[in-house]
Design a protein around this motif. Sequence first.
Motif, PDB file in Angstrom:
ATOM      1  N   UNK A   1     110.719 -14.583  81.642  1.00  8.71           N
ATOM      2  CA  UNK A   1     109.836 -14.922  80.518  1.00  8.71           C
ATOM      3  C   UNK A   1     108.730 -15.867  80.970  1.00  8.71           C
ATOM      4  N   UNK A   2     109.099 -16.857  81.787  1.00  5.90           N
ATOM      5  CA  UNK A   2     108.097 -17.800  82.309  1.00  5.90           C
ATOM      6  C   UNK A   2     107.056 -17.068  83.152  1.00  5.90           C
ATOM      7  N   UNK A   3     107.511 -16.112  83.958  1.00  7.41           N
ATOM      8  CA  UNK A   3     106.579 -15.355  84.799  1.00  7.41           C
ATOM      9  C   UNK A   3     105.599 -14.561  83.938  1.00  7.41           C
ATOM     10  N   UNK A   4     106.084 -13.985  82.833  1.00  6.11           N
ATOM     11  CA  UNK A   4     105.196 -13.247  81.929  1.00  6.11           C
ATOM     12  C   UNK A   4     104.139 -14.178  81.327  1.00  6.11           C
ATOM     13  N   UNK A   5     104.554 -15.391  80.955  1.00  7.71           N
ATOM     14  CA  UNK A   5     103.611 -16.362  80.389  1.00  7.71           C
ATOM     15  C   UNK A   5     102.566 -16.755  81.425  1.00  7.71           C
ATOM     16  N   UNK A   6     103.016 -17.050  82.662  1.00  7.08           N
ATOM     17  CA  UNK A   6     102.078 -17.427  83.724  1.00  7.08           C
ATOM     18  C   UNK A   6     101.082 -16.296  84.002  1.00  7.08           C
ATOM     19  N   UNK A   7     101.600 -15.057  84.055  1.00  6.76           N
ATOM     20  CA  UNK A   7     100.714 -13.931  84.357  1.00  6.76           C
ATOM     21  C   UNK A   7      99.688 -13.733  83.246  1.00  6.76           C
TER      22      UNK A   7
END
Length: 222
Positions: free
Chosen positions: A150-156
């Motif tokens: 989920x964090x990776x999706x937000x960063x991307x």
Amino acid sequence: RSEMHVPSVSVRFGLILEAYCHGCPQHVSILYKQVQALSKLKSLTYLVRNLMRVNNSSEDKVKEEMRMVLSNPGYSEALSNFSSTLDPRFKLAKLRVEKCKFMDSKMRPLWMVWDHTDSHLVPEQPSIYTIYKDGDDLRQDMLTLQIIGIMDQIWQSKGYDLRMTPYTVLATGCNEGLIETVLNAHTIAEIQNRYTNIKMKAAFNENCIYQFISDSCKGLDR
């Protein structure tokens, strides 16, 4: 299934499983084969632990005995030709007994290798590597990796690509489950031991991860 041992939800989840099996009878045979394979892996883990503890045998000797057991028709048939529990897109074909082993950690997780029938989809990886672990609550690992995803999706979404590729973990029962094997990688323990002279102090070396990343990125544009 990994929650069935929890009294507060066992009845409800049991009814959900029963309803699913009644509603999707075509999937029952696939699930049965997967459960049968997991049962064999659990038995094999107990065997490896007992051999290491009781006979005080060398790891090479225990690995040889482990492979002899895997070559037994009862094991080889149960551990061949079934859909991957971690990724149902792939069907695990023949078990590569000569590549199977157990790992050094306390719970003696099993390193299992299969050929797969869909190698044309992943030509660079003709075999599927999976770790079976019994003795740890892998639900915690699943939650952590889901949060990282989920964090990776937000960063991307904000334009930050940190090149994260979370691996797959699936709890299949009480304190047991499967872990996707990440090839050509180093464990934290290996990195800590590499940058610490005394193994007992390795876990307390706060700079080892930075040193490893720095050494691995030498010569690259920053």
